[in-house]
Scaffold this motif. Structure first.
Motif, PDB file in Angstrom:
ATOM      1  N   CYS A  18       0.749  -1.308  -0.028  1.00 42.44           N
ATOM      2  CA  CYS A  18      -0.143  -0.036   0.107  1.00 42.44           C
ATOM      3  C   CYS A  18       0.889   1.198  -0.062  1.00 42.44           C
ATOM      4  O   CYS A  18       1.923   1.265   0.793  1.00 42.44           O
ATOM      5  N   THR A  45      -2.812   1.406  -4.481  1.00 44.29           N
ATOM      6  CA  THR A  45      -3.501   2.287  -3.556  1.00 44.29           C
ATOM      7  C   THR A  45      -4.159   1.379  -2.634  1.00 44.29           C
ATOM      8  O   THR A  45      -4.327   0.024  -2.703  1.00 44.29           O
ATOM      9  N   ARG A  46      -4.699   1.714  -1.312  1.00 43.02           N
ATOM     10  CA  ARG A  46      -5.372   1.186  -0.204  1.00 43.02           C
ATOM     11  C   ARG A  46      -6.366   0.314  -0.810  1.00 43.02           C
ATOM     12  O   ARG A  46      -6.828  -1.142  -0.520  1.00 43.02           O
ATOM     13  N   ARG A  47      -7.178   0.995  -1.620  1.00 43.39           N
ATOM     14  CA  ARG A  47      -8.502   0.264  -2.172  1.00 43.39           C
ATOM     15  C   ARG A  47      -7.952  -0.904  -3.205  1.00 43.39           C
ATOM     16  O   ARG A  47      -8.736  -1.928  -3.046  1.00 43.39           O
ATOM     17  N   LYS A  48      -7.174  -0.695  -3.826  1.00 38.56           N
ATOM     18  CA  LYS A  48      -6.731  -1.926  -4.916  1.00 38.56           C
ATOM     19  C   LYS A  48      -6.038  -3.071  -4.102  1.00 38.56           C
ATOM     20  O   LYS A  48      -6.284  -4.173  -4.367  1.00 38.56           O
ATOM     21  N   ASP A  50      -6.952  -4.081  -1.032  1.00 44.62           N
ATOM     22  CA  ASP A  50      -7.958  -4.768   0.047  1.00 44.62           C
ATOM     23  C   ASP A  50      -8.627  -5.551  -1.230  1.00 44.62           C
ATOM     24  O   ASP A  50      -9.105  -6.704  -0.838  1.00 44.62           O
ATOM     25  N   ASP A  51      -8.824  -5.009  -2.554  1.00 48.32           N
ATOM     26  CA  ASP A  51      -9.598  -5.722  -3.483  1.00 48.32           C
ATOM     27  C   ASP A  51      -8.735  -7.114  -3.972  1.00 48.32           C
ATOM     28  O   ASP A  51      -9.322  -8.304  -4.214  1.00 48.32           O
ATOM     29  N   ALA A  52      -7.420  -6.795  -4.016  1.00 47.37           N
ATOM     30  CA  ALA A  52      -6.574  -7.756  -4.143  1.00 47.37           C
ATOM     31  C   ALA A  52      -6.264  -9.007  -3.487  1.00 47.37           C
ATOM     32  O   ALA A  52      -5.916  -9.991  -3.496  1.00 47.37           O
TER      33      ALA A  52
END
Length: 238
Positions: A18, A45-48, A50-52
């Motif tokens: 991240c 990014t943090r969102r990516k 978490d998605d991964a």
């Protein structure tokens, strides 16, 4: 993650970090280890992230790595160095957190291998791997279709099969083969050992309960039993 890179037994394709997680010392060490192993490190990014991630709370870093490769069951019956084999087998343990905790304790307590079943039990899911905290990088793991047959083979290979079940009348203190080659069989949460597995055991023992709650959970019980066996073997941290 750190142990994955330290051990170097599995190919790591990429490390994702991240972009706002640089301050942690552990993450800095991971970046250094990845560099030593020539593993690409990519900021996202943090969102990516978490998605991964395949587990909750990835703590700012994940790795894309090759799967753990099981070993032949017969390999677990062979001595590892000077210590006699100490194998841990799970009989229907379904909770990934418990399985991961068992693997971590097994490695710390000096177990030389683990037997997991492919049916009706937790396997090496991302949650179990995370809870194991790196132990799978050092523990040989055999994956079998049925535990009764696997125990029969290990017994043929010279191992004592010792079941751990909260309902057993004999306490852990009655175990007399702790310093011999053995496989410690852990029963499922709640129901304990299955009938067929119990029949394959040379002895079934329990952990004496001094309080009002009937028993420990399987991961805690494994820790008590494994360190008691380590004590019987006279093993010292090294």
């Amino acid at each position: 993650m750190r142990e994955l890179l330290r051990a170097g037994k599995r190919r790591v394709h990429e490390v994702l970090i991240c972009e706002d997680a640089h301050s942690a010392a552990t993450l800095a060490e991971i970046v250094d280890l990845a560099g030593d192993r020539r593993v690409p490190v990519r900021e996202i990014t943090r969102r990516k992230l978490d998605d991964a991630a395949l587990t909750a709370a990835p703590q700012g870093v994940i790795a894309k790595a090759a799967a753990v490769q099981p070993v032949p069951l017969e390999e677990l019956a062979r001595p590892a160095g000077t210590a006699p084999p100490l194998v841990v087998a799970t009989d229907g343990v379904t909770d990934p957190g418990n399985l991961g905790a068992i693997l971590r304790t097994a490695e710390v307590a000096g177990a030389t291998g683990v037997v997991l079943t492919s049916h009706r039990s937790a396997n090496l899911t991302p949650a179990a791997v995370k809870a194991a905290a790196g132990a799978i990088e050092y523990l040989p793991i055999a994956l079998v279709g049925g535990l009764p047959a696997a125990l029969a083979k290990l017994r043929e290979g010279g191992l004592w099969a010792i079941g751990l079940d909260g309902h057993a009348p004999d306490g852990l203190e009655s175990l007399r083969v702790g310093d011999e080659p053995l496989v410690l069989v852990l029963g499922a949460e709640g129901r304990g050992l299955s009938t067929l597995v119990e029949r394959r055991c040379d002895q079934v023992v329990s952990i004496p309960v001094l309080g009002r709650i009937e028993s420990l959970n399987v991961a805690a019980a494994a820790a008590v039993a494994l360190f008691d066996i380590a004590r019987a073997r006279g093993q010292q941290p090294g």
